[in-house]
Motif scaffolding. Structure first.
Motif, PDB file in Angstrom:
ATOM      1  N   ALA A   1       0.819  -1.212   0.000  1.00  0.00           N
ATOM      2  CA  ALA A   1       0.000   0.000   0.000  1.00  0.00           C
ATOM      3  C   ALA A   1       0.854   1.263   0.000  1.00  0.00           C
ATOM      4  O   ALA A   1       1.960   1.290   0.548  1.00  0.00           O
ATOM      5  CB  ALA A   1      -0.918   0.002   1.222  1.00  0.00           C
ATOM      6  N   GLN A   2       0.311   2.298  -0.621  1.00  0.00           N
ATOM      7  CA  GLN A   2       0.922   3.623  -0.526  1.00  0.00           C
ATOM      8  C   GLN A   2       0.422   4.314   0.744  1.00  0.00           C
ATOM      9  O   GLN A   2      -0.658   3.994   1.254  1.00  0.00           O
ATOM     10  CB  GLN A   2       0.565   4.457  -1.754  1.00  0.00           C
ATOM     11  N   ASN A   3       1.195   5.234   1.244  1.00  0.00           N
ATOM     12  CA  ASN A   3       0.862   5.874   2.522  1.00  0.00           C
ATOM     13  C   ASN A   3      -0.138   7.013   2.357  1.00  0.00           C
ATOM     14  O   ASN A   3       0.166   8.185   2.600  1.00  0.00           O
ATOM     15  CB  ASN A   3       2.137   6.374   3.209  1.00  0.00           C
ATOM     16  N   TYR A   4      -1.337   6.654   1.926  1.00  0.00           N
ATOM     17  CA  TYR A   4      -2.422   7.623   1.921  1.00  0.00           C
ATOM     18  C   TYR A   4      -2.923   7.814   3.351  1.00  0.00           C
ATOM     19  O   TYR A   4      -2.549   7.089   4.272  1.00  0.00           O
ATOM     20  CB  TYR A   4      -3.547   7.154   1.000  1.00  0.00           C
ATOM     21  N   ASP A   5      -3.828   8.784   3.530  1.00  0.00           N
ATOM     22  CA  ASP A   5      -4.286   9.126   4.877  1.00  0.00           C
ATOM     23  C   ASP A   5      -4.864   7.930   5.622  1.00  0.00           C
ATOM     24  O   ASP A   5      -4.558   7.721   6.809  1.00  0.00           O
ATOM     25  CB  ASP A   5      -5.342  10.241   4.799  1.00  0.00           C
ATOM     26  N   SER A   6      -5.695   7.144   4.950  1.00  0.00           N
ATOM     27  CA  SER A   6      -6.324   6.008   5.628  1.00  0.00           C
ATOM     28  C   SER A   6      -5.281   4.980   6.051  1.00  0.00           C
ATOM     29  O   SER A   6      -5.408   4.347   7.105  1.00  0.00           O
ATOM     30  CB  SER A   6      -7.355   5.352   4.707  1.00  0.00           C
ATOM     31  N   ILE A   7      -4.230   4.819   5.246  1.00  0.00           N
ATOM     32  CA  ILE A   7      -3.164   3.873   5.573  1.00  0.00           C
ATOM     33  C   ILE A   7      -2.361   4.398   6.765  1.00  0.00           C
ATOM     34  O   ILE A   7      -2.039   3.652   7.705  1.00  0.00           O
ATOM     35  CB  ILE A   7      -2.248   3.638   4.359  1.00  0.00           C
ATOM     36  N   GLU A   8      -2.024   5.679   6.745  1.00  0.00           N
ATOM     37  CA  GLU A   8      -1.257   6.252   7.854  1.00  0.00           C
ATOM     38  C   GLU A   8      -2.049   6.186   9.158  1.00  0.00           C
ATOM     39  O   GLU A   8      -1.485   5.897  10.219  1.00  0.00           O
ATOM     40  CB  GLU A   8      -0.877   7.695   7.528  1.00  0.00           C
ATOM     41  N   ASP A   9      -3.361   6.429   9.083  1.00  0.00           N
ATOM     42  CA  ASP A   9      -4.187   6.333  10.286  1.00  0.00           C
ATOM     43  C   ASP A   9      -4.175   4.910  10.837  1.00  0.00           C
ATOM     44  O   ASP A   9      -4.099   4.702  12.070  1.00  0.00           O
ATOM     45  CB  ASP A   9      -5.624   6.744   9.967  1.00  0.00           C
TER      46      ASP A   9
END
Length: 601
Positions: free
Chosen positions: A436-444
């Motif tokens: 996965a790329q570090n989009y907002d949902s991933i970072e959360d």
């Protein structure tokens, strides 16, 4: 998919030389080879094909190349014999097979310029490698039963033997007798007849029952590789063709593939490859690169792709027939970029670059299959635009699933689009993983997960794919069996550190019941096989500056053939000799080039 291969290959043997020895003329024997290729982990003894061998042959060099097969045939046949290991018994066998071996050399013993008893006496001299005619006379005196058996009631003088030897020299038959003698020794050896130790030592016969690559001579190894080149070129020539008038064909498909191999080997452009290859092989047998490009660009793109689909299928059939697709394989998808140093054009994908470097690149997508036994490239497809990743992946997955049994497919975070996930679902169902790329949902998600524990969340909103995929967060220092933090439950007390850099997140349709973080991490780490394939692809890509898309696609498919040929050769037994080989990429290209330019018309 082809049926599974037998556990071990067999030699189907027809041995007319053995007819007068009283052993079977026609039989099949199982071959034993080394227990594995240490570089690949392949159980290579199970990766051969049956071979057919016939004797006698009027070629001592070919007998030496078959020596490892002869050793095993000898073991297969040895229980047929109940004779002592003595010079007299061996001499009797020499006389029994001699006439049939002479026939293989198209020689009638009755027409030779010396009497029959002397013919057999000279053979005795040669098979025992006696160093002189006085030595032959002494041998016959020491073994009177042999002298009587060949028709010499009294042993002649040394001068008589010299005279007969000189008559053979004058008739230019002395070297023929030496060759016949070697063939006789090999005939008796493979029949299983006990050999005197002196014969084994003097002829340097290797009676090792198990064959490894290190047991064979360099000459045999080279010929085994050339046999591979002959077979693979023959396959390709039935699949590939140009729009040519058959009455005006100057060069064969094999010779054009030889030119492509030479271009790769020497890293010389196709239009100049003839100049350097001509120094070695002569201009008459080396086609010109301009002519090759003209033939390629005259083909419809659909025809190029359909022809190579057939050529690749032939290789996949060989993989399957030799058991390399018996077990499930993992798949890795990636793209590789080939720099184009000319002007920007529609066929290339331009990328944002520094102002002084506006060079676009040709982009090809690769799908590599791998397990402990095999690495295979299921294709190199030109990606004409960035929105074609999904359709290209679908095309490659279709090829993979038609030929093998995929287990998981892995993609890097570059391929994050929802359409790529849909393509994976269509081809493999749930069995896929994308970093996965570090989009907002991933970072959360990462921030909520303790730094030293893995996490799982169902249906994360991270792509446009519907339904949403699941996600595993795996600590970057995964060092033990850890407790999975499952965000579907509410009774867990968490102590996250609030950092978004502690974990790597992988998207998949599998859930925490169907797999584990450890399996995801372990399997994904083997995705490096596609990185290796990318490097190999560039190294075996024929060198061309053409901006024609047909030429680029043709060369990319040739490179794919070279990669898969190399993998096949290093993981299975060779044709004809059933030998395990470990060859370099350049050795294969050299063999292809040499066979193409010296053995095809």
């Amino acid at each position: 998919m082809a049926e599974k291969s037998p556990e071990k290959p067999t030699v189907v043997h027809a041995d007319l030389a053995a007819k007068d020895l009283g052993v079977p003329v026609y039989y099949s024997a199982t071959l034993d080879v080394s227990e594995g290729n240490t570089d690949t982990g392949t159980n290579i003894e199970e990766r051969g094909a049956d071979v057919t061998v016939s004797h006698p042959v009027a070629d001592p060099a070919e007998l030496r190349r078959r020596a490892h097969i002869t050793a095993q045939l000898a073991i297969y046949n040895r229980d047929l014999w109940d004779v002592e290991r003595s010079p007299e018994a061996f001499d009797t066998a020499v006389i029994d097979v001699a006439e049939r071996v002479f026939e293989a050399f198209e020689i009638d013993v009755g027409t030779l310029p010396i009497e029959r008893p002397y013919t057999y006496a000279i053979l005795v001299h040669d098979v025992w490698k006696i160093d002189s005619m006085p030595g032959l006379r002494q041998y016959l005196q020491d073994h009177p039963s042999t002298a009587n058996r060949i028709g010499l009631a009294e042993v002649p003088s040394t001068a008589s033997f010299y005279r007969r030897r000189n008559l053979l020299r004058e008739a230019r038959l002395r070297s023929v007798f030496a060759a016949v003698s070697e063939c006789i020794v090999h005939a008796i050896w493979r029949s299983g007849h006990p050999l005197p130790e002196e014969i084994i030592d003097r002829w340097e016969l290797d009676t090792t029952p198990v064959v490894t690559e290190f047991d064979i001579s360099p000459e045999t190894r080279d010929e085994a590789l050339r046999n591979w080149a002959r077979e693979l070129l023959a396959d390709a020539s039935t699949a590939l063709s140009f729009n040519r008038d058959s009455s005006r064909v100057s060069y064969s498909i094999e010779q054009y593939i030889g030119l492509l191999a030479h271009s790769t080997l020497q890293q010389v452009g196709l239009t100049r490859a003839q100049n350097t290859a001509g120094w070695v092989f002569g201009d008459a047998v080396v086609p010109g690169g301009d002519g090759l490009l003209k033939h390629i660009t005259a083909l419809d793109l659909d025809k190029i792709e359909s022809q190579f689909a057939t050529a690749h299928s032939q290789v996949f059939d060989r993989f399957a027939a030799r058991g390399l697709f018996d077990d499930p394989i993992d798949l890795a998808f990636d793209t590789t970029e080939i720099i184009w140093w000319g002007d920007e054009m529609d066929a290339t994908i331009g990328k944002r670059r520094p102002e002084k470097d506006a060079t676009p690149k040709w982009v090809f997508a690769l799908l590599v299959g791998f397990n402990s036994d095999v690495r295979v490239n299921f294709g190199a497809v030109h990606v004409r635009s960035k929105d074609r990743h999904a359709s290209v992946l679908e095309e490659l997955l279709s090829t993979a699933t038609a030929n093998a049994e995929p287990r998981y497919a892995f993609c890097d975070k570059e391929f994050y689009d929802g359409s790529v996930i849909e393509a994976l679902r269509t081809g493999l169902g749930k069995q896929w993983v994308i970093k996965a790329q570090n989009y907002d949902s991933i970072e959360d998600f990462i921030k909520k997960t303790p730094s030293d524990e893995p996490g799982f969340i169902k249906e994360i909103e991270a792509t446009s794919a519907k339904p949403r995929p699941n996600a595993f967060a795996i600590p970057k220092k995964l060092h033990r069996q850890q407790t999975l933090i499952n965000f579907r439950t509410t009774d867990q007390v968490l102590d996250p550190d609030g950092s978004a850099s502690t974990h790597t997140v992988y998207l998949t349709d599998m859930d925490d019941v169907e797999t584990t973080p450890e399996v995801i991490k372990f399997r994904y780490d083997y995705r490096w096989n596609v990185e290796t394939a990318n490097r190999q692809f560039k190294r075996v890509l024929p060198n061309t500056a053409s901006q024609n898309v047909r030429a680029r696609i043709y060369c990319a498919n040739i490179a794919t053939l070279f990669i898969n040929w190399h993998s096949l050769i290093n993981r299975t037994l060779s044709p004809t000799y059933n030998l395990p080989l470990t060859v370099t990429r350049n050795e294969l290209l050299t063999a292809i080039r040499d066979v193409a330019f010296t053995e095809t018309e």
